[in-house]
Design a protein around this motif. Structure first.
Motif, PDB file in Angstrom:
ATOM      1  N   LEU A 265      32.554  43.104  21.064  1.00  0.00           N
ATOM      2  CA  LEU A 265      33.835  43.682  21.461  1.00  0.00           C
ATOM      3  C   LEU A 265      34.920  42.616  21.517  1.00  0.00           C
ATOM      4  N   ASP A 266      36.159  43.049  21.427  1.00  0.00           N
ATOM      5  CA  ASP A 266      37.264  42.226  21.890  1.00  0.00           C
ATOM      6  C   ASP A 266      37.263  42.416  23.407  1.00  0.00           C
ATOM      7  N   ALA A 267      36.297  41.756  24.055  1.00  0.00           N
ATOM      8  CA  ALA A 267      35.902  42.107  25.416  1.00  0.00           C
ATOM      9  C   ALA A 267      37.046  42.005  26.419  1.00  0.00           C
ATOM     10  N   ASP A 268      37.797  40.915  26.374  1.00  0.00           N
ATOM     11  CA  ASP A 268      38.869  40.747  27.352  1.00  0.00           C
ATOM     12  C   ASP A 268      39.937  41.830  27.192  1.00  0.00           C
ATOM     13  N   ALA A 269      40.273  42.152  25.942  1.00  0.00           N
ATOM     14  CA  ALA A 269      41.277  43.191  25.702  1.00  0.00           C
ATOM     15  C   ALA A 269      40.777  44.553  26.178  1.00  0.00           C
ATOM     16  N   PHE A 270      39.500  44.831  25.947  1.00  0.00           N
ATOM     17  CA  PHE A 270      38.968  46.121  26.382  1.00  0.00           C
ATOM     18  C   PHE A 270      38.928  46.205  27.911  1.00  0.00           C
ATOM     19  N   MET A 271      38.531  45.123  28.547  1.00  0.00           N
ATOM     20  CA  MET A 271      38.474  45.132  30.014  1.00  0.00           C
ATOM     21  C   MET A 271      39.875  45.226  30.603  1.00  0.00           C
TER      22      MET A 271
ATOM     23  N   ALA B 174      37.818  54.181  28.343  1.00  0.00           N
ATOM     24  CA  ALA B 174      37.441  53.206  29.372  1.00  0.00           C
ATOM     25  C   ALA B 174      37.465  53.851  30.747  1.00  0.00           C
ATOM     26  N   GLY B 175      38.477  54.671  31.015  1.00  0.00           N
ATOM     27  CA  GLY B 175      38.545  55.362  32.296  1.00  0.00           C
ATOM     28  C   GLY B 175      37.415  56.364  32.470  1.00  0.00           C
ATOM     29  N   ILE B 176      37.064  57.071  31.389  1.00  0.00           N
ATOM     30  CA  ILE B 176      35.974  58.049  31.459  1.00  0.00           C
ATOM     31  C   ILE B 176      34.632  57.339  31.650  1.00  0.00           C
ATOM     32  N   TYR B 177      34.395  56.270  30.868  1.00  0.00           N
ATOM     33  CA  TYR B 177      33.157  55.504  31.009  1.00  0.00           C
ATOM     34  C   TYR B 177      32.928  55.069  32.451  1.00  0.00           C
ATOM     35  N   SER B 178      34.003  54.609  33.075  1.00  0.00           N
ATOM     36  CA  SER B 178      33.866  53.990  34.393  1.00  0.00           C
ATOM     37  C   SER B 178      33.392  54.964  35.461  1.00  0.00           C
ATOM     38  N   MET B 179      33.521  56.263  35.205  1.00  0.00           N
ATOM     39  CA  MET B 179      33.111  57.265  36.177  1.00  0.00           C
ATOM     40  C   MET B 179      31.715  57.818  35.905  1.00  0.00           C
ATOM     41  N   ALA B 180      31.048  57.310  34.869  1.00  0.00           N
ATOM     42  CA  ALA B 180      29.744  57.846  34.486  1.00  0.00           C
ATOM     43  C   ALA B 180      28.619  57.048  35.122  1.00  0.00           C
TER      44      ALA B 180
ATOM     45  N   TYR C  57      30.713  50.761  27.238  1.00  0.00           N
ATOM     46  CA  TYR C  57      30.305  51.373  28.504  1.00  0.00           C
ATOM     47  C   TYR C  57      30.084  50.304  29.572  1.00  0.00           C
ATOM     48  N   VAL C  58      29.383  49.241  29.206  1.00  0.00           N
ATOM     49  CA  VAL C  58      29.122  48.156  30.161  1.00  0.00           C
ATOM     50  C   VAL C  58      30.430  47.502  30.597  1.00  0.00           C
ATOM     51  N   ALA C  59      31.325  47.244  29.644  1.00  0.00           N
ATOM     52  CA  ALA C  59      32.576  46.554  29.957  1.00  0.00           C
ATOM     53  C   ALA C  59      33.486  47.372  30.867  1.00  0.00           C
ATOM     54  N   ALA C  60      33.329  48.690  30.868  1.00  0.00           N
ATOM     55  CA  ALA C  60      34.193  49.554  31.677  1.00  0.00           C
ATOM     56  C   ALA C  60      33.675  49.788  33.085  1.00  0.00           C
ATOM     57  N   GLN C  61      32.458  49.326  33.395  1.00  0.00           N
ATOM     58  CA  GLN C  61      31.865  49.661  34.688  1.00  0.00           C
ATOM     59  C   GLN C  61      32.487  48.877  35.844  1.00  0.00           C
TER      60      GLN C  61
ATOM     61  N   MET D 195      18.189  54.722  40.422  1.00  0.00           N
ATOM     62  CA  MET D 195      18.130  53.262  40.529  1.00  0.00           C
ATOM     63  C   MET D 195      18.969  52.759  41.697  1.00  0.00           C
ATOM     64  N   PRO D 196      18.411  51.894  42.534  1.00  0.00           N
ATOM     65  CA  PRO D 196      19.165  51.346  43.673  1.00  0.00           C
ATOM     66  C   PRO D 196      20.363  50.521  43.209  1.00  0.00           C
ATOM     67  N   ARG D 197      21.358  50.462  44.067  1.00  0.00           N
ATOM     68  CA  ARG D 197      22.587  49.765  43.714  1.00  0.00           C
ATOM     69  C   ARG D 197      22.320  48.294  43.386  1.00  0.00           C
ATOM     70  N   ASP D 198      21.476  47.609  44.139  1.00  0.00           N
ATOM     71  CA  ASP D 198      21.223  46.188  43.892  1.00  0.00           C
ATOM     72  C   ASP D 198      20.667  45.955  42.493  1.00  0.00           C
ATOM     73  N   GLU D 199      19.778  46.817  42.059  1.00  0.00           N
ATOM     74  CA  GLU D 199      19.214  46.656  40.721  1.00  0.00           C
ATOM     75  C   GLU D 199      20.254  46.973  39.659  1.00  0.00           C
ATOM     76  N   ARG D 200      21.083  47.983  39.901  1.00  0.00           N
ATOM     77  CA  ARG D 200      22.143  48.310  38.946  1.00  0.00           C
ATOM     78  C   ARG D 200      23.108  47.143  38.783  1.00  0.00           C
ATOM     79  N   VAL D 201      23.468  46.509  39.892  1.00  0.00           N
ATOM     80  CA  VAL D 201      24.377  45.367  39.840  1.00  0.00           C
ATOM     81  C   VAL D 201      23.737  44.205  39.091  1.00  0.00           C
ATOM     82  N   ARG D 202      22.452  43.944  39.386  1.00  0.00           N
ATOM     83  CA  ARG D 202      21.764  42.831  38.722  1.00  0.00           C
ATOM     84  C   ARG D 202      21.721  43.038  37.208  1.00  0.00           C
ATOM     85  N   ARG D 203      21.350  44.246  36.790  1.00  0.00           N
ATOM     86  CA  ARG D 203      21.283  44.535  35.354  1.00  0.00           C
ATOM     87  C   ARG D 203      22.674  44.441  34.716  1.00  0.00           C
ATOM     88  N   TRP D 204      23.669  44.996  35.390  1.00  0.00           N
ATOM     89  CA  TRP D 204      25.029  44.981  34.838  1.00  0.00           C
ATOM     90  C   TRP D 204      25.554  43.565  34.695  1.00  0.00           C
ATOM     91  N   GLU D 205      25.319  42.712  35.678  1.00  0.00           N
ATOM     92  CA  GLU D 205      25.819  41.334  35.609  1.00  0.00           C
ATOM     93  C   GLU D 205      25.248  40.601  34.402  1.00  0.00           C
TER      94      GLU D 205
END
Length: 470
Positions: free
Chosen positions: A230-236, A349-355, A374-378, A422-432
């Motif tokens: 992605l053009d990651a910074d621009a997408f974020m 990006a707004g829709i992704y962030s709510m999924a 999807y990952v970049a929008a979370q 999935m617990p929040r801690d695991e979701r955060v770890r995977r996302w990071e």
């Protein structure tokens, strides 16, 4: 360093930072063109009665767009025919849908020759040329026949099929031989690279050395894996913008306390949408407590409506969606919201962030940038879970996603259940871990890796010209 000349079937608008809703090519190449003050050449999308080769040139901020019109016969035989009825299904392992007609092959060869002849006046000796995708595999051969000695690289955005599958293509050897007129050939994944190498060894009696140099047909080409990003910074940044915020609020109201699963794809049989719907149906049938508490939003952008296989998949999806909604819906809830329209990337990006879940389950895909979007929008404090097909090129990079076999309804159903629980801690770890990879392997890294490899590749145009047909 000379200019970058990008050649692809269609061109995008590199000055549009929002870009297309699903495709990532315009976004990715826009960054490269601005970096190298380049030219992007391709088909205008328009047809004329008689091909003239007349160029239409537009100059924007940091890039020049040059296009040419094709004849109606060119579109039918080259684009709708060989590209999308022969190569596309074959490269996505659907030989049952591949149409092998001699006129398609003739149109494909004719348009590649026309592209080469039309772009020739734009080229300068120091330019380096980057050709994109399956529409233009023979283009380097046509340029070499016209005396072009510049470095030419080719990048395949879709998968390269297994050797035995590719051998079902009439004149398959001639197509691979044309690949050896490039200096560098890049693939999205190691799986595709291995498939190509297997063909070179097994069908072309060639060799590949430890440095990735393939030798066959009396020529050499460097091979490599360059996963697009992605053009990651621009997408974020777009995800923090006004359009994304407006859609977050719309979705917040629409959720009504429920949890959303999101799928965003072109409407294509390779994306596994029917299998996805059936797996979701399996989840609903096995998880009665999820009824009225979750829904799947599937955004499927129509494409290639003139190709019969695409008309058929749209009709099947309409039927499957109607059946599932008829079986499970209640007066104030439907399990599948199925939308056939295009959204801008900042809106997505707004829709992704709510999924709560991003469901990316193609049956075969070169990369799939939707997974990365999807990952970049979370939201970092409460991210969702990515469920990703093992047959998407992105799976090689995104190991912290829940990797699934999209052909298994039970496996995808189980992943949906696991993701929602999935617990929040695991979701955060995977996302990071995932977001770190998305940012590190972004479009700039992809661009720089390919260009560096192209400039370093062995280049012997004299040898090529000696073996090329006059």
């Amino acid at each position: 360093m000379g200019r970058l000349i990008v050649i692809s079937n269609r061109v995008g608008q590199p000055d549009d930072t929002r870009g297309a809703s699903v495709g990532g090519l315009a976004m990715a190449l826009g960054a490269a063109l601005r970096e190298y003050n380049g030219i992007w050449f391709g088909w205008s999308g328009r047809t004329v009665e008689t091909f003239t080769g007349q160029l239409s040139v537009q100059r924007g901020q940091g890039a020049t767009i040059a296009t040419v019109d094709l004849e109606e016969q060119d579109r039918d035989e080259y684009y709708n025919g060989y590209a999308n009825r022969t190569l596309w299904p074959l490269f996505h392992y659907r030989i049952d849908l591949s149409a092998y007609e001699r006129s398609f092959n003739e149109g494909y060869a004719r348009v590649n020759a026309r592209f080469a002849q039309t772009v020739l006046p734009l080229l300068e000796p120091d330019d380096f040329i980057w050709v994109h995708d399956y529409h233009l595999i023979p283009l380097a051969r046509e340029l070499r026949r016209r005396g072009v000695k510049n470095r030419i690289g080719f990048f395949l955005h879709i998968p390269w099929p297994a050797r035995r599958l590719f051998a079902t293509l009439p004149l398959h050897r001639e197509l691979v031989e044309a690949v050896f007129d490039y200096d560098l050939v890049g693939f999205q994944s190691h799986d595709s690279l291995s498939a190509f190498e297997d063909y070179v060894r097994g069908e072309a009696e060639g060799e590949i050395d430890s440095g990735g140099i393939a030798q066959a047909f009396g020529r050499r080409v460097r091979l490599g894996v360059f996963p697009i990003g992605l053009d990651a910074d621009a997408f974020m940044a777009a995800a923090r913008g006004e359009a994304a915020a407006a859609w977050r609020e719309r979705m917040r109201v629409s959720l009504a306390g429920r949890r959303m699963i999101i799928g965003v794809d072109r409407l294509d049989y390779s994306k596994g949408l029917e299998e996805r719907f059936l797996a979701y149906e399996e989840y609903l049938a096995n998880t009665p407590e999820a009824l009225e508490q979750v829904f799947l939003l599937q955004i499927a952008t129509p494409s290639r409506d003139e190709v019969e296989a695409y008309q058929e998949i749209r009709a099947r999806l309409d039927a499957v969606t109607g059946r599932i909604n008829g079986a499970f819906a209640t007066p104030d809830w439907v399990p599948i919201r199925y939308v056939n329209r295009t959204y801008r990337r900042d809106e997505l990006a707004g829709i992704y962030s709510m999924a709560a879940i991003g469901l990316v389950t193609p049956l075969r895909d070169g990369m799939n940038l939707v997974a990365k979007e999807y990952v970049a929008a979370q939201p970092p404090e409460d991210p969702g879970v990515l469920i990703l097909s093992r047959f998407a090129g992105a799976a090689e990079q995104m190991e912290e996603a829940l990797i699934v076999n999209p052909f298994s309804r039970e496996e995808v159903s189980d992943a949906i259940e696991a993701g929602l629980a999935m617990p929040r801690d695991e979701r955060v770890r995977r996302w990071e871990s995932l977001i770190e990879g998305v940012r590190r392997h972004d479009v700039a890294a992809w661009r720089d890796a390919f260009v560096e490899a192209l400039l370093a590749a062995p280049c012997s145009p004299a040898d090529r010209l000696a073996t090329a047909e006059p």
